[in-house]
Write an enzyme that holds these catalytic residues in place. Sequence first.
Site, short mmCIF file in Angstrom:
data_model
loop_
_atom_site.label_atom_id
_atom_site.label_comp_id
_atom_site.label_asym_id
_atom_site.label_seq_id
_atom_site.Cartn_x
_atom_site.Cartn_y
_atom_site.Cartn_z
N GLN A 110 -7.75 -13.31 1.19
CA GLN A 110 -6.66 -13.87 1.94
C GLN A 110 -6.73 -15.36 2.05
O GLN A 110 -5.69 -15.99 1.84
CB GLN A 110 -6.59 -12.86 3.18
CG GLN A 110 -4.93 -13.46 3.96
CD GLN A 110 -4.84 -12.65 4.92
OE1 GLN A 110 -4.96 -11.23 4.83
NE2 GLN A 110 -4.12 -13.26 5.99
N LYS B 296 2.16 2.09 19.81
CA LYS B 296 2.51 1.14 18.83
C LYS B 296 4.14 1.27 18.15
O LYS B 296 4.52 2.26 18.30
CB LYS B 296 1.88 1.42 17.47
CG LYS B 296 1.84 0.22 16.41
CD LYS B 296 0.75 0.50 15.21
CE LYS B 296 0.69 -0.41 14.36
NZ LYS B 296 -0.47 -0.38 13.31
N HIS C 176 6.35 -3.95 10.07
CA HIS C 176 6.02 -5.02 8.92
C HIS C 176 7.05 -6.14 9.23
O HIS C 176 6.73 -7.06 8.73
CB HIS C 176 6.08 -4.22 7.64
CG HIS C 176 5.04 -3.45 7.30
ND1 HIS C 176 5.38 -2.22 6.50
CD2 HIS C 176 3.63 -3.57 7.05
CE1 HIS C 176 3.87 -1.70 6.29
NE2 HIS C 176 3.15 -2.42 6.82
N ASP D 175 -3.36 -9.51 14.83
CA ASP D 175 -4.52 -8.94 14.05
C ASP D 175 -5.04 -9.79 12.57
O ASP D 175 -5.90 -9.09 12.24
CB ASP D 175 -4.35 -7.33 13.61
CG ASP D 175 -3.26 -7.37 12.57
OD1 ASP D 175 -2.32 -8.25 12.34
OD2 ASP D 175 -3.20 -6.23 12.12
N HIS E 298 7.63 -0.45 6.55
CA HIS E 298 8.10 0.17 8.05
C HIS E 298 8.64 -1.11 8.90
O HIS E 298 8.29 -2.13 8.72
CB HIS E 298 7.26 0.95 8.44
CG HIS E 298 5.92 0.64 8.87
ND1 HIS E 298 5.81 -0.19 9.99
CD2 HIS E 298 4.60 0.82 8.36
CE1 HIS E 298 4.34 -0.73 10.00
NE2 HIS E 298 3.83 0.17 9.06
N LYS F 213 6.46 3.80 15.66
CA LYS F 213 5.99 5.16 15.43
C LYS F 213 6.87 6.14 16.29
O LYS F 213 7.13 5.91 17.23
CB LYS F 213 4.67 5.13 15.56
CG LYS F 213 3.92 4.27 15.05
CD LYS F 213 3.38 4.55 13.68
CE LYS F 213 2.30 3.74 12.94
NZ LYS F 213 2.31 4.18 11.51
N THR F 214 6.76 7.31 15.60
CA THR F 214 7.55 8.57 16.27
C THR F 214 6.65 9.75 15.85
O THR F 214 5.45 9.55 15.33
CB THR F 214 8.93 8.87 15.74
OG1 THR F 214 8.82 9.26 14.52
CG2 THR F 214 9.77 7.64 15.73
N THR G 19 0.91 -1.24 -0.15
CA THR G 19 -0.03 0.04 -0.11
C THR G 19 0.73 1.14 -0.11
O THR G 19 0.32 2.52 -0.14
CB THR G 19 -1.00 -0.10 1.30
OG1 THR G 19 -0.08 -0.10 2.39
CG2 THR G 19 -1.81 -1.09 0.87
N LYS H 81 -7.56 -1.07 11.39
CA LYS H 81 -7.94 0.16 10.35
C LYS H 81 -9.23 0.80 11.26
O LYS H 81 -10.09 -0.09 11.18
CB LYS H 81 -7.86 0.18 9.12
CG LYS H 81 -6.51 -0.33 8.53
CD LYS H 81 -5.41 0.73 9.06
CE LYS H 81 -4.07 0.25 8.14
NZ LYS H 81 -2.90 1.25 8.76
N ARG I 19 -9.09 2.30 3.72
CA ARG I 19 -7.70 2.78 3.13
C ARG I 19 -7.97 3.55 1.79
O ARG I 19 -8.94 3.54 1.07
CB ARG I 19 -6.82 1.40 2.76
CG ARG I 19 -6.26 0.66 4.08
CD ARG I 19 -5.69 -0.51 3.65
NE ARG I 19 -5.24 -1.45 4.73
CZ ARG I 19 -3.98 -1.12 5.10
NH1 ARG I 19 -3.16 -0.46 4.80
NH2 ARG I 19 -3.66 -2.20 6.32
#
Length: 414
Positions: free
Chosen positions: A172, A236, A49, A193, A46, A239-240, A41, A83, A87
């Site tokens: 999936q 999470k 993942h 998840d 990141h 993340k920053t 996506t 989510k 998306r």
Amino acid sequence: MNKALETLKERGFFAQCTDEQGLSDLMDKGPVTFYVGCDPTGPSLHIGHMVPFFALRHLRAAGHNGIALIGGGTARIGDPSGKTEMRKMISYEQIDSNVEHIKAQLDRFIGFDGKTALSENNKNWLADLNYIDFLRDIGSCFSVNKMLTFEAYKQRLERGLSFIEFNYQLLQAYDFYCLHQRHNVVLQIGGDDQWGNITAGVDLIRRKLGGTTELNAQHQAYGLTFPLITRSDGKKMGKTEKGAIFLDPALTPVFDFFQYWRNVADPDVEKFFKLFTFLPLDEISSICSGNINEAKERLAYEVTSLIHGKEEADKALAGAKAAFSGEGDKSHMPTAELLKADLENGLGLLNLFTTTKLTASNGDARRLVQQNGAVVNGNVISDVKYTVTSKDLDSDGELVLRAGKKKFCRVVFK
């Protein structure tokens, strides 16, 4: 228990398994083929993942065969799991471009050899599906009532779940079914998840191929999920305030990537060593029982080496030492170039910090100065009207700016 599964448990890669004993027994008999998927996506993965791909490497090291499935087909819909809203749709051309970027990133980390590790793209079997045939053959195996019990759908029903997203679980599950037939894949791994999507695939294989009978034991399938990784503060992982920590250095510079790991909270260090490095557990324990700052520096170096290579990790370490202790090599710090003429006229402190992107705006820079967080070549500047001139340069004719304790920039003048 099978040694490979023990390793995953010991290092924190274990949340749920559809049949732990059955999977253990199967893995004891010889190599199994498994897969982990990700949807392209965006143009880069990141660090969040990467948890399943670290697990892939552990399983591969234990003799099993891994497939990295890049969802060039499923990305056309978007996974609703985790989510709060739908998306954003992106073009097919952009998805295809993202696939190539992500495949290259994974190849550098995994090393696809076409046998023990390879990549697949579900666009190959999803893009040209006949919708009516798919509904008759695959959709008939799913219960809407059961699908609505999964957390991913329950959460979204409160805000609104589009029909296109509702189809995601079927696709999936179909991926697992196709990979089982193409490559004899018997195991899907992923974040917790994904539990609903993974178990849907296990169930589809059972329904279509009768994997629960003794006669069709070769069609058994399993699912294994990992905990969703959070920091000790509950936020999470990865993340920053700037956003996600990407693998692409154009999105997250290597120095910033290194510094993310160097600045993790003390309680997270050992956990992240286990998840994001391949150091033996006894060595991790020894490192973490010593000086915590040295442990964080080692963590940062190890993870950066795995993602960006040893040469880039060496540069990031040298830049960090130069920034924090005055040792190392300043040339490897984040660097901005300005004109000498600007310095001769005098540079306003607030504008300087904003220009070098240490602050987002002059207002942020003003607050930084007022809080005594603006440092120029080791000197705290508390005057918001301060003008930087040649008298502030160090012996190399440069500036090293610091915003707070963690953000640095080297300024050179041309």
